[in-house]
Structures are given as structure tokens and as C-alpha cells.
Design a protein around this motif. Sequence first.
Motif, mmCIF file in Angstrom:
data_model
loop_
_atom_site.group_PDB
_atom_site.id
_atom_site.type_symbol
_atom_site.label_atom_id
_atom_site.label_comp_id
_atom_site.label_asym_id
_atom_site.label_seq_id
_atom_site.Cartn_x
_atom_site.Cartn_y
_atom_site.Cartn_z
ATOM 1 N N ALA A 165 0.808 -1.222 0.000
ATOM 2 C CA ALA A 165 0.000 0.000 0.000
ATOM 3 C C ALA A 165 0.839 1.269 0.000
ATOM 4 C CB ALA A 165 -0.944 -0.003 1.198
ATOM 5 N N THR A 166 2.116 1.177 -0.389
ATOM 6 C CA THR A 166 2.884 2.415 -0.568
ATOM 7 C C THR A 166 2.259 3.250 -1.689
ATOM 8 O OG1 THR A 166 4.411 1.213 -2.023
ATOM 9 C CG2 THR A 166 5.064 1.482 0.275
ATOM 10 N N ASP A 167 1.562 2.574 -2.610
ATOM 11 C CA ASP A 167 0.714 3.253 -3.578
ATOM 12 C C ASP A 167 -0.720 2.809 -3.282
ATOM 13 O OD1 ASP A 167 -0.746 4.197 -5.706
ATOM 14 O OD2 ASP A 167 0.724 3.639 -7.228
ATOM 15 N N PRO A 168 -1.456 3.554 -2.447
ATOM 16 C CA PRO A 168 -2.762 3.099 -1.972
ATOM 17 C C PRO A 168 -3.794 2.896 -3.070
ATOM 18 C CG PRO A 168 -2.345 5.379 -1.316
ATOM 19 C CD PRO A 168 -1.066 4.839 -1.857
ATOM 20 N N ASN A 169 -3.753 3.721 -4.113
ATOM 21 C CA ASN A 169 -4.724 3.581 -5.206
ATOM 22 C C ASN A 169 -4.547 2.242 -5.918
ATOM 23 O OD1 ASN A 169 -5.737 6.126 -4.660
ATOM 24 N ND2 ASN A 169 -4.409 7.140 -6.134
ATOM 25 N N THR A 170 -3.295 1.905 -6.222
ATOM 26 C CA THR A 170 -3.014 0.626 -6.887
ATOM 27 C C THR A 170 -3.356 -0.543 -5.976
ATOM 28 O OG1 THR A 170 -1.225 1.654 -8.164
ATOM 29 C CG2 THR A 170 -1.228 -0.743 -8.014
ATOM 30 N N ALA A 171 -3.036 -0.431 -4.687
ATOM 31 C CA ALA A 171 -3.337 -1.510 -3.735
ATOM 32 C C ALA A 171 -4.827 -1.775 -3.664
ATOM 33 C CB ALA A 171 -2.793 -1.141 -2.355
ATOM 34 N N ASN A 172 -5.602 -0.716 -3.619
ATOM 35 C CA ASN A 172 -7.054 -0.850 -3.550
ATOM 36 C C ASN A 172 -7.598 -1.478 -4.826
ATOM 37 O OD1 ASN A 172 -9.228 -0.527 -1.885
ATOM 38 N ND2 ASN A 172 -9.728 1.517 -2.588
ATOM 39 N N THR A 173 -7.066 -1.061 -5.956
ATOM 40 C CA THR A 173 -7.512 -1.601 -7.238
ATOM 41 C C THR A 173 -7.177 -3.084 -7.352
ATOM 42 O OG1 THR A 173 -7.142 0.560 -8.276
ATOM 43 C CG2 THR A 173 -7.397 -1.315 -9.751
ATOM 44 N N ILE A 174 -5.970 -3.454 -6.929
ATOM 45 C CA ILE A 174 -5.567 -4.870 -6.963
ATOM 46 C C ILE A 174 -6.524 -5.711 -6.128
ATOM 47 C CG2 ILE A 174 -3.800 -6.508 -6.176
ATOM 48 C CD1 ILE A 174 -1.696 -4.400 -6.923
ATOM 49 N N SER A 175 -6.822 -5.245 -4.924
ATOM 50 C CA SER A 175 -7.726 -5.970 -4.035
ATOM 51 C C SER A 175 -9.103 -6.147 -4.668
ATOM 52 C CB SER A 175 -7.848 -5.222 -2.704
ATOM 53 O OG SER A 175 -8.715 -5.888 -1.824
ATOM 54 N N ASN A 176 -9.610 -5.090 -5.274
ATOM 55 C CA ASN A 176 -10.924 -5.161 -5.918
ATOM 56 C C ASN A 176 -10.924 -6.121 -7.102
ATOM 57 O OD1 ASN A 176 -11.979 -3.285 -4.124
ATOM 58 N ND2 ASN A 176 -11.548 -1.538 -5.457
#
Length: 368
Positions: free
Chosen positions: A122-133
Amino acid sequence: MKLFLGFVKKEFYHILRDRRSLFILFGMPIIQILLFGFAITNEINNVNIAIFDHSKDITTHEIINKISASSYFSINQLIVNEKDIESVFKKGKIKAVLIFEKDFNKKLITNKNPTVQIITDATDPNTANTISNYVNAIIQTYVKEINKDTPIVYQINAQSHMVYNPELKSVFMFVPGVMTVILMLVSAMMTSISITREKELGTMEILLVSPLKPIQVIAGKVIPYVFLSVINAIVIIVLSIFIFKMPVQGSLILLGFESVLFIITALALGILISTVSATQQTAMMISLMGLMLPVIILSGFIFPIDSMPLPLQIISNIIPAKWFIIILKAIMLKGVGIIYIWKETLILLSMTLFFIVLSTKKYKIRLE
């Protein structure tokens, strides 16, 4: 009227003969639309993930194949030991780890709702959230498929866990990026006008006949700006820590060393721009137009590089800001040492030497 038309015609000829004007008029808009069109996206593609499969049964195999078959993910590594997860994330290449619990298929068919744990960087929170989704969506699609022809309703739980930034604070992404952009643009612009100023003021002749060697002239131009830029970097880091509550998990000494290295890289690039520019206006324009867009778009500051087309991923490797952002996030958020970022450090050092050598060569040409 004829005189006016002649004047307009003359201006057209003047613009058409000036390659720099033509590039600004037609080249920059084309480059900008291509960069914005391909690089700016909220989607993810070919993101590197790792799999830790405790079960290794038919169900986990089918889910892994389904994830691998999508264009969103590329399974880069199979983990066999839970202790390896942290080191995988610290290396920076893997963005997520999927963990399948033991007896996955057995729990599924006995309605015990097996769990897939999604651990994301989650150092890049937008990408982390997208990956999870995206992973959640693939798992739910698989669940619908296996429930289609059976009266029994099977369920799979997907649990997300964000590492290094569990609260998904966007400031953790923007502070390293903004720090990089400021240091790159300010440092490069400050030095890009240094030699061109000498030409415009007519003092270049003094340098041309002086006993100073080209490397001495360039060093003399860079050293004062190194000192001023270091002060700038210290102010940015202090504000980040005390105002935005940005953590520094790693060594402050290492952070300082890497910051100074990047500052010297940016200053050397500015000197290179200065040596090939005839006027301060040209140098400033090259600094702004030639550095701002690549630094913001192709550095990974806002948009994930892994999701960009392959040509842009290749081009991003020559952007110094990309490597410095990786270093900043690794030190500040992951707390890693030089052993994990030696490659990025070596790349910045090589770029610095390249810019200095090329600047010296260009300066020698002007001496002849």
C-alpha cells in the motif's frame, strides 16, 4: 495590404524554418496526447503478484489459473515459506501476495468458507485498492461459475490486508512524488540557465580564455546549487514528517545520501541542458516542457508504470525521478537498507556520471 500579406508570408517562412518552433507547435501536442492517453489510467495491467498456496489442490489451482489468465496480473513468484513474504515486498517488484489456506478444497465442499488472503503493497494506496478489488472480482466470478449447476451454495472469503500503509493515506504516496518533482524541476531549472546566462551577459568569453578546465567550470556551477538544493530537501523532509506525519522507517543517513545523489543527478542534467541551449529562454523551456511531463507521468508518481504500454515502460527507465521515488518509498515506508536499493542507487550514480561527461564534452565543443 500587399505589404501586410508579404509580412505575414515572411513570418510563415520564419516559423517553418525554425525547427524548435515547429516542434513546440506540432510535436509537443502530439507527445502530450500520447502520454496522457496511454499513461493516465486507473486500470491495472500485468501487475506482478506472488502466490503462497498452502493447499495445492484442484480448487486453488483453478483460481490461480483464472487469475493468471486475466490481463490484470502476472504471477511472478511462488512462495513456499511465509517468512519470504516480507522480503518479497521489500524488493519492490511484487505488488501483492495471495495466500490460500490449508485444505482449501475440502473446506469449500463442506461449506466451511475457505479464505484467500490478499496482502498488497500500500505504498501506492490507489493501486493496492484496485488490486484488491480486481482479485475479489475474479474470485466472485469463480464462485458464481461453480454455483451455477449445483443446489449447494459454495462461498469463498477474500480478506484484504494492506502493508506499509494500512490506513491507505494518500499522503504516503504524494509526499515522495512531490519531493521528487520539486527537487528535479527546481534543481534542473536553476542550473539550466547558468551557462546560458554567461552567454547572454557576454561573460562567456572570460570563461573561454580562462585556465579553468571544462570539468572545473561545470563543478563550479554545480556546487553552490548542491548546497542550496540540500537545504531545500531538508525543509521538504522536515515538513513531510512534522506536518503530514510521513513516517521514516529507514535510516535518515541513507535518506540524506540518496537525496544528495538525486540532487546532483538533477543538477548535472540541468548543466547538460544549459550547455546545449543558446538562450536562457530556450533552457527554461526545455527544462519545463522536457522534464515536467516525463517526471510527473512516467516516474510512477501518480500512475503505475506496470500498467503502461511496454514502450512507455522502457522509456520510464531513463527518467531519474522513477528510481528516486522507488528509493524514497523503500526507505521511508518499508524501512529497507542499501541492500534492497543498491540497483536503483547505482542507476542514479551512472546517470549522474553520464550527464557530467556529456556536459563536459559539449562544453569542450564550444571551446573550439
